[in-house]
Scaffold this motif. Structure first.
Motif, PDB file in Angstrom:
ATOM      1  N   VAL A  53      67.292 -24.551  16.550  1.00  0.00           N
ATOM      2  CA  VAL A  53      67.735 -24.399  15.548  1.00  0.00           C
ATOM      3  C   VAL A  53      66.519 -22.798  14.837  1.00  0.00           C
ATOM      4  O   VAL A  53      65.362 -23.085  14.731  1.00  0.00           O
ATOM      5  CB  VAL A  53      68.055 -25.190  14.692  1.00  0.00           C
ATOM      6  CG1 VAL A  53      67.719 -24.806  13.226  1.00  0.00           C
ATOM      7  CG2 VAL A  53      69.327 -26.079  14.674  1.00  0.00           C
ATOM      8  N   ILE A  54      67.199 -21.849  14.727  1.00  0.00           N
ATOM      9  CA  ILE A  54      66.829 -21.248  13.467  1.00  0.00           C
ATOM     10  C   ILE A  54      67.558 -21.220  12.361  1.00  0.00           C
ATOM     11  O   ILE A  54      68.129 -20.789  12.312  1.00  0.00           O
ATOM     12  CB  ILE A  54      66.553 -19.938  13.733  1.00  0.00           C
ATOM     13  CG1 ILE A  54      66.294 -19.670  15.425  1.00  0.00           C
ATOM     14  CG2 ILE A  54      65.643 -18.905  12.555  1.00  0.00           C
ATOM     15  CD1 ILE A  54      66.430 -18.377  15.884  1.00  0.00           C
ATOM     16  N   GLY A  55      66.853 -22.296  10.884  1.00  0.00           N
ATOM     17  CA  GLY A  55      67.240 -22.283   9.935  1.00  0.00           C
ATOM     18  C   GLY A  55      66.585 -21.356   8.662  1.00  0.00           C
ATOM     19  O   GLY A  55      65.171 -21.471   8.777  1.00  0.00           O
ATOM     20  N   GLN A  56      67.670 -20.508   8.154  1.00  0.00           N
ATOM     21  CA  GLN A  56      67.090 -19.688   6.928  1.00  0.00           C
ATOM     22  C   GLN A  56      67.518 -20.342   5.600  1.00  0.00           C
ATOM     23  O   GLN A  56      68.863 -20.460   5.393  1.00  0.00           O
ATOM     24  CB  GLN A  56      67.146 -18.148   6.660  1.00  0.00           C
ATOM     25  CG  GLN A  56      67.297 -17.311   6.002  1.00  0.00           C
ATOM     26  CD  GLN A  56      67.219 -15.779   6.251  1.00  0.00           C
ATOM     27  OE1 GLN A  56      68.277 -15.564   6.995  1.00  0.00           O
ATOM     28  NE2 GLN A  56      67.287 -14.953   5.045  1.00  0.00           N
ATOM     29  N   ALA A  57      66.118 -21.072   4.918  1.00  0.00           N
ATOM     30  CA  ALA A  57      66.874 -21.398   3.852  1.00  0.00           C
ATOM     31  C   ALA A  57      65.279 -21.265   2.932  1.00  0.00           C
ATOM     32  O   ALA A  57      64.123 -21.695   3.410  1.00  0.00           O
ATOM     33  CB  ALA A  57      67.426 -23.123   4.238  1.00  0.00           C
ATOM     34  N   GLN A  58      66.018 -21.660   1.451  1.00  0.00           N
ATOM     35  CA  GLN A  58      64.399 -20.949   0.669  1.00  0.00           C
ATOM     36  C   GLN A  58      64.244 -22.877  -0.050  1.00  0.00           C
ATOM     37  O   GLN A  58      64.619 -24.057   0.609  1.00  0.00           O
ATOM     38  CB  GLN A  58      64.987 -20.780  -0.810  1.00  0.00           C
ATOM     39  CG  GLN A  58      64.752 -19.380  -0.953  1.00  0.00           C
ATOM     40  CD  GLN A  58      66.256 -18.515   0.534  1.00  0.00           C
ATOM     41  OE1 GLN A  58      67.286 -18.649   0.787  1.00  0.00           O
ATOM     42  NE2 GLN A  58      66.367 -17.349   0.838  1.00  0.00           N
ATOM     43  N   THR A  59      63.204 -23.063  -0.900  1.00  0.00           N
ATOM     44  CA  THR A  59      63.128 -24.014  -1.223  1.00  0.00           C
ATOM     45  C   THR A  59      63.557 -25.076  -2.286  1.00  0.00           C
ATOM     46  O   THR A  59      64.865 -24.569  -2.471  1.00  0.00           O
ATOM     47  CB  THR A  59      61.705 -24.008  -2.296  1.00  0.00           C
ATOM     48  OG1 THR A  59      60.507 -23.326  -1.776  1.00  0.00           O
ATOM     49  CG2 THR A  59      61.300 -25.249  -3.124  1.00  0.00           C
ATOM     50  N   GLY A  60      63.677 -25.944  -2.536  1.00  0.00           N
ATOM     51  CA  GLY A  60      64.520 -26.886  -2.868  1.00  0.00           C
ATOM     52  C   GLY A  60      66.580 -26.978  -2.489  1.00  0.00           C
ATOM     53  O   GLY A  60      67.036 -27.581  -3.112  1.00  0.00           O
ATOM     54  N   THR A  61      66.556 -26.825  -0.576  1.00  0.00           N
ATOM     55  CA  THR A  61      67.717 -26.872   0.156  1.00  0.00           C
ATOM     56  C   THR A  61      68.112 -28.212   0.354  1.00  0.00           C
ATOM     57  O   THR A  61      68.758 -27.977   1.256  1.00  0.00           O
ATOM     58  CB  THR A  61      67.908 -25.764   0.633  1.00  0.00           C
ATOM     59  OG1 THR A  61      67.381 -25.601   1.474  1.00  0.00           O
ATOM     60  CG2 THR A  61      67.731 -24.627  -0.229  1.00  0.00           C
ATOM     61  N   GLY A  62      66.798 -29.205   0.581  1.00  0.00           N
ATOM     62  CA  GLY A  62      66.681 -30.745   1.818  1.00  0.00           C
ATOM     63  C   GLY A  62      66.241 -29.810   2.435  1.00  0.00           C
ATOM     64  O   GLY A  62      67.087 -30.742   4.012  1.00  0.00           O
ATOM     65  N   LYS A  63      65.603 -29.164   2.977  1.00  0.00           N
ATOM     66  CA  LYS A  63      65.413 -28.928   4.562  1.00  0.00           C
ATOM     67  C   LYS A  63      63.990 -29.591   5.266  1.00  0.00           C
ATOM     68  O   LYS A  63      64.538 -30.014   6.898  1.00  0.00           O
ATOM     69  CB  LYS A  63      64.241 -26.979   4.699  1.00  0.00           C
ATOM     70  CG  LYS A  63      64.568 -25.944   4.161  1.00  0.00           C
ATOM     71  CD  LYS A  63      63.645 -24.588   4.227  1.00  0.00           C
ATOM     72  CE  LYS A  63      62.774 -24.704   3.162  1.00  0.00           C
ATOM     73  NZ  LYS A  63      61.451 -25.571   3.729  1.00  0.00           N
ATOM     74  N   THR A  64      63.501 -30.465   4.644  1.00  0.00           N
ATOM     75  CA  THR A  64      62.594 -31.579   5.450  1.00  0.00           C
ATOM     76  C   THR A  64      63.341 -32.625   5.720  1.00  0.00           C
ATOM     77  O   THR A  64      63.458 -32.576   7.116  1.00  0.00           O
ATOM     78  CB  THR A  64      61.585 -31.759   4.264  1.00  0.00           C
ATOM     79  OG1 THR A  64      61.037 -31.102   3.640  1.00  0.00           O
ATOM     80  CG2 THR A  64      60.577 -33.158   5.696  1.00  0.00           C
ATOM     81  N   ALA A  65      64.423 -33.250   5.288  1.00  0.00           N
ATOM     82  CA  ALA A  65      65.091 -34.158   5.990  1.00  0.00           C
ATOM     83  C   ALA A  65      66.348 -33.355   7.112  1.00  0.00           C
ATOM     84  O   ALA A  65      66.518 -34.038   8.125  1.00  0.00           O
ATOM     85  CB  ALA A  65      65.931 -34.802   5.057  1.00  0.00           C
ATOM     86  N   ALA A  66      66.606 -32.264   7.284  1.00  0.00           N
ATOM     87  CA  ALA A  66      67.560 -31.545   8.204  1.00  0.00           C
ATOM     88  C   ALA A  66      66.949 -31.433   9.550  1.00  0.00           C
ATOM     89  O   ALA A  66      67.230 -31.492  10.216  1.00  0.00           O
ATOM     90  CB  ALA A  66      67.791 -30.077   7.441  1.00  0.00           C
ATOM     91  N   PHE A  67      65.650 -31.210   8.723  1.00  0.00           N
ATOM     92  CA  PHE A  67      64.429 -31.511  11.358  1.00  0.00           C
ATOM     93  C   PHE A  67      64.039 -32.809  10.902  1.00  0.00           C
ATOM     94  O   PHE A  67      63.918 -32.715  12.389  1.00  0.00           O
ATOM     95  CB  PHE A  67      63.510 -30.296  10.615  1.00  0.00           C
ATOM     96  CG  PHE A  67      62.732 -30.717  10.183  1.00  0.00           C
ATOM     97  CD1 PHE A  67      61.134 -31.240   9.786  1.00  0.00           C
ATOM     98  CD2 PHE A  67      62.588 -29.277   8.628  1.00  0.00           C
ATOM     99  CE1 PHE A  67      60.190 -31.619   9.068  1.00  0.00           C
ATOM    100  CE2 PHE A  67      61.396 -28.599   8.081  1.00  0.00           C
ATOM    101  CZ  PHE A  67      60.496 -30.403   7.681  1.00  0.00           C
TER     102      PHE A  67
END
Length: 489
Positions: A53-67
């Protein structure tokens, strides 16, 4: 590379319907979450399929849980060797990510998570690794050090994640990242998350990923309605007074103030402390111990105002930030999104205030256009407004004391002092109130709109071709540090 668009996924996917293990679901629900954020909704199902996956997202979007959730799902707790690696740009971000992963693995018996980073005794990390760790969260340099020492073995690695990849490249970690990636087993899954997608990022994805799925959260999903945005026209010399006025009027419990330079961070920190605010500064010139001390004060509530540069604040993830103040308007529009994304999280409401002078109004217009948002112009609260707010708060506190405390002895003392010294009780109350509230705020003269000031400076002058061209050039990006003008093809 395959792209997942917004309309290809269900809106508001529930964790309970996502196919994650019951132990992880229990931890997620205990953390108070039921539905996924947009980046989680797009990335988690794809990663659970085992795809890159290549994920484009900024701070505060819940990225940590996403991976983290897909990584945890694939961990075998019986294998006491590293099975997942997450690379982060800073020590702070690595520690925060490790803490969040620990919360997600609360009911997963036998899974250990270890942050590794520079500045900490490497011997201590080696001892922890020897006891069996399945997930490693670290900075590229320190992970590379362990690989060279063979204290991190990669034979069992199933998944590697690059978090804040653009920031790692900006900090000069590209060689370290590629050294780590080259040491991974032939068969492994890779996820890369980045706020921006410069060519250097695309080069890494092209070399180290296979048929990656591209998922993206646009800025408009971060500048949500829960964040009330406003800007204020104010002369540069009055900015600090305007900041204090806004802090006094809105009275946020916890707030972030962003500046573009380290010098300005220091100046504002000193000024606010002198005026009695609980404020601390954070920038790149501080030692790691100083940074840790400041962040602990802010997290624990002993410091209510954190003043920081964009680089120093990268990776800060503190819940309960009520307001973000842009003392300086950011030089890059993407930083505006990073900044205000630190308030209004987890269903809470937040506020974002921006102080502007002169031509900076053009940057406000550009932010509105690119981020698909509306930033309203507001007036700085007047001294009368501040007095009303402060006195109202003081009256509420006094009423609570009157209801809960026995005050007869104090009443007797005040009455006696009044009779002996010839002043009224009302005069005494006013004096005590002034002592508690301090002097009235200084006057602030708001700036007039930029073009109105230009016309006032030369009322007989009509806009000639050269002035119109300058205005057009500025709107299109010339002389505008927040806009990158692309060449026409």
């Amino acid at each position: 590379m395959e792209k997942v668009t917004e309309n290809q996924v269900e809106s508001g996917l529930r964790y309970a319907d996502s196919g994650i293990r019951p132990e992880i679901l229990r931890a997620v629900q205990e953390m108070g979450f039921e539905t996924m954020t947009p980046i989680q909704e797009q990335a988690i199902p794809v990663l659970l399929e085992g795809r890159d996956v290549i994920g484009q997202a900024q701070t505060g979007t819940g990225k940590t849980a996403a991976f983290a959730i897909p990584m945890i799902q694939g961990i075998d707790p019986h294998i006491r060797k590293p099975q997942g690696i997450i690379l982060c740009p800073t020590r702070e971000l690595a520690m925060q990510a490790a803490e969040e992963i620990r919360k997600l693995t609360k009911y997963m018996q036998g899974i250990k998570v270890l942050p590794v980073y520079g500045g900490q005794d490497i011997g201590r990390q080696i001892r922890a690794l020897s006891q069996g760790v399945q997930i490693i969260v670290g900075t590229p340099g320190r992970v590379m050090d362990h690989l060279r020492r063979h204290t991190i073995k990669t034979a069992q690695i199933k998944m590697i994640v690059l978090d804040e990849a653009d920031e790692m490249l900006n900090m000069g970690f590209r060689e370290d990242i590629e050294t780590v990636l080259a040491d991974m087993p032939k068969e492994h899954q890779m996820a890369l998350f980045s706020a921006t997608m410069p060519q250097a990022i695309l080069d890494i994805t092209g070399t180290y990923q296979k048929n990656a799925v591209y998922v993206r959260v646009m800025p408009k999903e971060i500048t949500v309605a829960a964040i009330k945005q406003a800007y204020y026209r104010v002369a540069k010399k009055d900015k600090t007074e305007a900041l204090c006025r806004l802090l006094d009027y809105y009275q946020p419990v916890r707030s972030l103030v962003f500046c573009n330079t380290k010098r300005m961070v220091d100046e504002i920190t000193v000024h606010l402390k002198e005026r009695g605010y609980e404020a601390e500064g954070l920038h790149g010139d501080l030692s790691q111990n100083q940074r840790d001390t400041v962040m602990n004060l802010f997290r624990n509530g002993r410091c209510s105002i954190l003043i920081a540069t964009d680089v120093a604040a990268r990776g800060i993830d503190v819940s309960g930030v009520d307001a973000v103040f842009n003392y300086d308007i950011p030089e890059d529009i993407e930083y505006y999104v990073h900044r205000i994304g630190r308030t209004g999280r987890a269903g809470r409401k937040g506020r974002a205030f921006t102080l502007i002078s002169g031509r900076e109004i053009f940057k406000i217009r550009d932010i509105e256009k690119i981020c698909h948002t509306t930033i309203k112009e507001r007036r700085i609260p007047t001294p009368a407004d501040i007095t009303k707010i402060k006195s109202g708060k003081l009256f509420v506190e006094a009423m609570e004391v009157m209801e809960k405390r026995e005050l007869s002895s104090f009443k007797k003392s005040i009455q006696q002092a009044s009779e002996e010294n010839g002043f009224s009780v009302l005069d005494l109350a006013a004096a005590l109130m002034q002592m508690r509230m301090g002097d009235e705020p200084e006057e602030i003269q708001e700036e007039k709109p930029y073009f109105e000031r230009i016309r006032k400076g030369n009322p007989n002058r009509k806009a000639d071709r050269s002035s119109r061209k300058r205005k057009s050039d500025f709107r299109s990006g010339f002389g505008h540090p927040g806009i990158r003008r692309e060449k026409k093809k």
